[in-house]
Design a protein around this motif. Structure first.
Motif, PDB file in Angstrom:
ATOM      1  N   VAL A  93       0.827  -1.203   0.000  1.00 25.13           N
ATOM      2  CA  VAL A  93       0.000   0.000   0.000  1.00 25.13           C
ATOM      3  C   VAL A  93       0.868   1.263   0.000  1.00 25.13           C
ATOM      4  O   VAL A  93       0.567   2.239  -0.696  1.00 25.13           O
ATOM      5  CB  VAL A  93      -0.947   0.004   1.220  1.00 25.13           C
ATOM      6  CG1 VAL A  93      -1.562   1.379   1.436  1.00 25.13           C
ATOM      7  CG2 VAL A  93      -2.053  -1.024   1.018  1.00 25.13           C
ATOM      8  N   PHE A  94       1.956   1.248   0.769  1.00 28.48           N
ATOM      9  CA  PHE A  94       2.848   2.402   0.792  1.00 28.48           C
ATOM     10  C   PHE A  94       3.463   2.654  -0.582  1.00 28.48           C
ATOM     11  O   PHE A  94       3.509   3.783  -1.063  1.00 28.48           O
ATOM     12  CB  PHE A  94       3.960   2.195   1.826  1.00 28.48           C
ATOM     13  CG  PHE A  94       3.483   2.303   3.239  1.00 28.48           C
ATOM     14  CD1 PHE A  94       2.971   3.502   3.710  1.00 28.48           C
ATOM     15  CD2 PHE A  94       3.547   1.222   4.101  1.00 28.48           C
ATOM     16  CE1 PHE A  94       2.529   3.623   5.022  1.00 28.48           C
ATOM     17  CE2 PHE A  94       3.103   1.331   5.410  1.00 28.48           C
ATOM     18  CZ  PHE A  94       2.603   2.533   5.876  1.00 28.48           C
ATOM     19  N   LEU A  95       3.930   1.573  -1.221  1.00 29.13           N
ATOM     20  CA  LEU A  95       4.519   1.710  -2.545  1.00 29.13           C
ATOM     21  C   LEU A  95       3.468   2.177  -3.557  1.00 29.13           C
ATOM     22  O   LEU A  95       3.737   3.045  -4.397  1.00 29.13           O
ATOM     23  CB  LEU A  95       5.115   0.373  -2.998  1.00 29.13           C
ATOM     24  CG  LEU A  95       5.739   0.344  -4.396  1.00 29.13           C
ATOM     25  CD1 LEU A  95       6.852   1.389  -4.508  1.00 29.13           C
ATOM     26  CD2 LEU A  95       6.296  -1.052  -4.692  1.00 29.13           C
ATOM     27  N   GLY A  96       2.274   1.629  -3.451  1.00 26.89           N
ATOM     28  CA  GLY A  96       1.202   2.017  -4.355  1.00 26.89           C
ATOM     29  C   GLY A  96       0.824   3.477  -4.213  1.00 26.89           C
ATOM     30  O   GLY A  96       0.536   4.155  -5.202  1.00 26.89           O
ATOM     31  N   ARG A 100       0.898   6.316  -7.153  1.00 28.31           N
ATOM     32  CA  ARG A 100      -0.311   7.082  -7.490  1.00 28.31           C
ATOM     33  C   ARG A 100       0.012   8.572  -7.618  1.00 28.31           C
ATOM     34  O   ARG A 100      -0.420   9.246  -8.565  1.00 28.31           O
ATOM     35  CB  ARG A 100      -1.363   6.868  -6.388  1.00 28.31           C
ATOM     36  CG  ARG A 100      -2.579   7.799  -6.485  1.00 28.31           C
ATOM     37  CD  ARG A 100      -3.416   7.471  -7.699  1.00 28.31           C
ATOM     38  NE  ARG A 100      -4.670   8.217  -7.673  1.00 28.31           N
ATOM     39  CZ  ARG A 100      -4.933   9.290  -8.419  1.00 28.31           C
ATOM     40  NH1 ARG A 100      -4.020   9.761  -9.226  1.00 28.31           N
ATOM     41  NH2 ARG A 100      -6.117   9.873  -8.355  1.00 28.31           N
ATOM     42  N   VAL A 101       0.790   9.097  -6.671  1.00 30.82           N
ATOM     43  CA  VAL A 101       1.091  10.526  -6.660  1.00 30.82           C
ATOM     44  C   VAL A 101       2.121  10.892  -7.731  1.00 30.82           C
ATOM     45  O   VAL A 101       2.001  11.908  -8.415  1.00 30.82           O
ATOM     46  CB  VAL A 101       1.603  10.958  -5.273  1.00 30.82           C
ATOM     47  CG1 VAL A 101       2.067  12.409  -5.296  1.00 30.82           C
ATOM     48  CG2 VAL A 101       0.506  10.766  -4.230  1.00 30.82           C
ATOM     49  N   ALA A 102       3.150  10.034  -7.881  1.00 34.55           N
ATOM     50  CA  ALA A 102       4.263  10.374  -8.768  1.00 34.55           C
ATOM     51  C   ALA A 102       3.976  10.117 -10.243  1.00 34.55           C
ATOM     52  O   ALA A 102       4.433  10.867 -11.108  1.00 34.55           O
ATOM     53  CB  ALA A 102       5.509   9.594  -8.343  1.00 34.55           C
ATOM     54  N   TYR A 103       3.213   9.041 -10.547  1.00 33.82           N
ATOM     55  CA  TYR A 103       3.074   8.632 -11.944  1.00 33.82           C
ATOM     56  C   TYR A 103       1.638   8.594 -12.471  1.00 33.82           C
ATOM     57  O   TYR A 103       1.430   8.453 -13.678  1.00 33.82           O
ATOM     58  CB  TYR A 103       3.703   7.251 -12.148  1.00 33.82           C
ATOM     59  CG  TYR A 103       5.177   7.217 -11.824  1.00 33.82           C
ATOM     60  CD1 TYR A 103       6.107   7.811 -12.678  1.00 33.82           C
ATOM     61  CD2 TYR A 103       5.642   6.616 -10.663  1.00 33.82           C
ATOM     62  CE1 TYR A 103       7.468   7.796 -12.377  1.00 33.82           C
ATOM     63  CE2 TYR A 103       6.997   6.596 -10.350  1.00 33.82           C
ATOM     64  CZ  TYR A 103       7.902   7.189 -11.218  1.00 33.82           C
ATOM     65  OH  TYR A 103       9.236   7.175 -10.915  1.00 33.82           O
ATOM     66  N   VAL A 176      -1.154  -7.398  -4.726  1.00 31.49           N
ATOM     67  CA  VAL A 176      -2.405  -6.638  -4.800  1.00 31.49           C
ATOM     68  C   VAL A 176      -2.386  -5.433  -3.858  1.00 31.49           C
ATOM     69  O   VAL A 176      -3.152  -4.491  -4.039  1.00 31.49           O
ATOM     70  CB  VAL A 176      -3.629  -7.521  -4.495  1.00 31.49           C
ATOM     71  CG1 VAL A 176      -3.721  -8.676  -5.472  1.00 31.49           C
ATOM     72  CG2 VAL A 176      -3.619  -8.012  -3.064  1.00 31.49           C
ATOM     73  N   GLY A 177      -1.497  -5.453  -2.862  1.00 30.76           N
ATOM     74  CA  GLY A 177      -1.359  -4.298  -1.999  1.00 30.76           C
ATOM     75  C   GLY A 177      -0.866  -3.089  -2.776  1.00 30.76           C
ATOM     76  O   GLY A 177      -1.314  -1.968  -2.546  1.00 30.76           O
TER      77      GLY A 177
END
Length: 294
Positions: A93-96, A100-103, A176-177
């Motif tokens: 979730v942290f990586l996701g 989301r914000v960067a790309y 899926v996280g």
């Protein structure tokens, strides 16, 4: 009512009523309803900032505990699965969230990504329905955990024994996280259909575990989005707290009622309803993306 972070104006009763209607049905399948709340916010309300993901996760945090409490009270919580979901999805979730914000700040590109996620989940559940034949079971019964170690999780439900590999669950939840972190649904909402279609676990027994996992990872997601917001002053990253709480209050009532009614509804009906909404939403987003050009 004006929601400054989201940049939208809508009647105060619309968010809770919408969240109630969505959560009532999806909570029966172990899905919070955030994956449907997202397109509603983007397409109907016009909330297209990256912070919509954080607001979605705030909805999960407020709404889910009532459903989990109901499943636990009825003895249908598989706690080993719950911890596997949490430990697997949390780092993803942290990586996701960063991805989301960067790309994926562009809402058009984000819609295409969302469509691919929804279509894949729907396809897996269609296959599960096809293989299930005409089975019309209901959810009366209590979960009894038989084994929980580094190799497998095993439990009985309605007189039948189920088992799944721990490392398989962990890797699946990690992958899926990441997707869940990008999409703003915590990850557990994607895990529930996978448990049913890949590992062959009963939807009545995994619904509570998936919801609990979604709730815990969503707490981390909300904290993370709020923490990184100062680093992106040109973007709306932190959740819209007022809007998220209104969605959450409606979802709280819907999830409790959905969890209470789930055991009386045939599993094929629950899965078919989720498939219909998943695939129709995915098709809508693909058509919107194609219609606006690549």
């Amino acid at each position: 009512m004006m929601f400054s972070t989201a940049g939208i104006e809508v009647a105060w009763w619309v968010p809770p009523l919408t969240a109630f209607a969505i959560s009532l049905g999806t909570s029966m399948g172990g899905v919070s309803g955030a994956f449907l709340l997202l397109p509603f916010q983007m397409s109907v309300l016009g909330y297209v900032h990256p912070s919509v993901s954080a607001t979605n996760q705030l909805f999960n945090v407020v709404a889910i505990p009532s459903g989990v409490w109901r499943y636990a009270k009825e003895g249908r919580m598989v706690w080993p699965l719950t911890w596997a979901v949490v430990l697997g999805t949390l780092p993803g979730v942290f990586l996701g969230a960063m991805l989301r914000v960067a790309y994926l700040p562009d809402p058009r590109r984000f819609k295409l990504f969302a469509a691919l996620v929804l279509a894949y989940i729907g396809a897996r559940m269609v296959r599960d329905l096809w293989r299930g034949g005409g089975k019309k079971d209901t959810g009366h019964g209590v979960v009894e955990v038989e084994a929980w170690n580094w190799r497998q999780v095993a439990f009985t439900f309605q007189g039948r024994r189920y088992q799944a590999p721990v490392w398989g669950i962990f890797v699946l939840c990690l992958v899926v996280g990441v997707v869940g972190g990008v999409y703003g649904i915590g990850g557990g909402a994607i895990v529930a259909p996978f448990f049913v279609s890949i590992f062959g676990l009963p939807v009545y027994a995994v619904a509570g575990a998936a919801l609990m996992g979604t709730c815990v990872t969503s707490v981390a997601g909300v904290i993370f989005y709020q923490a990184i917001a100062p680093w992106y002053p040109h973007l709306s990253v932190a959740p819209d707290w007022k809007l998220g709480l209104l969605f959450g209050l409606g979802g709280m009532a819907g999830m409790y009622l959905g969890a209470r009614c789930q055991r009386f509804v045939p599993s094929r009906v629950i899965k078919a309803g989720l498939v219909l909404v998943l695939l129709s939403t995915a098709a809508k987003y693909v058509m919107e993306f194609v219609g606006k050009g690549m």
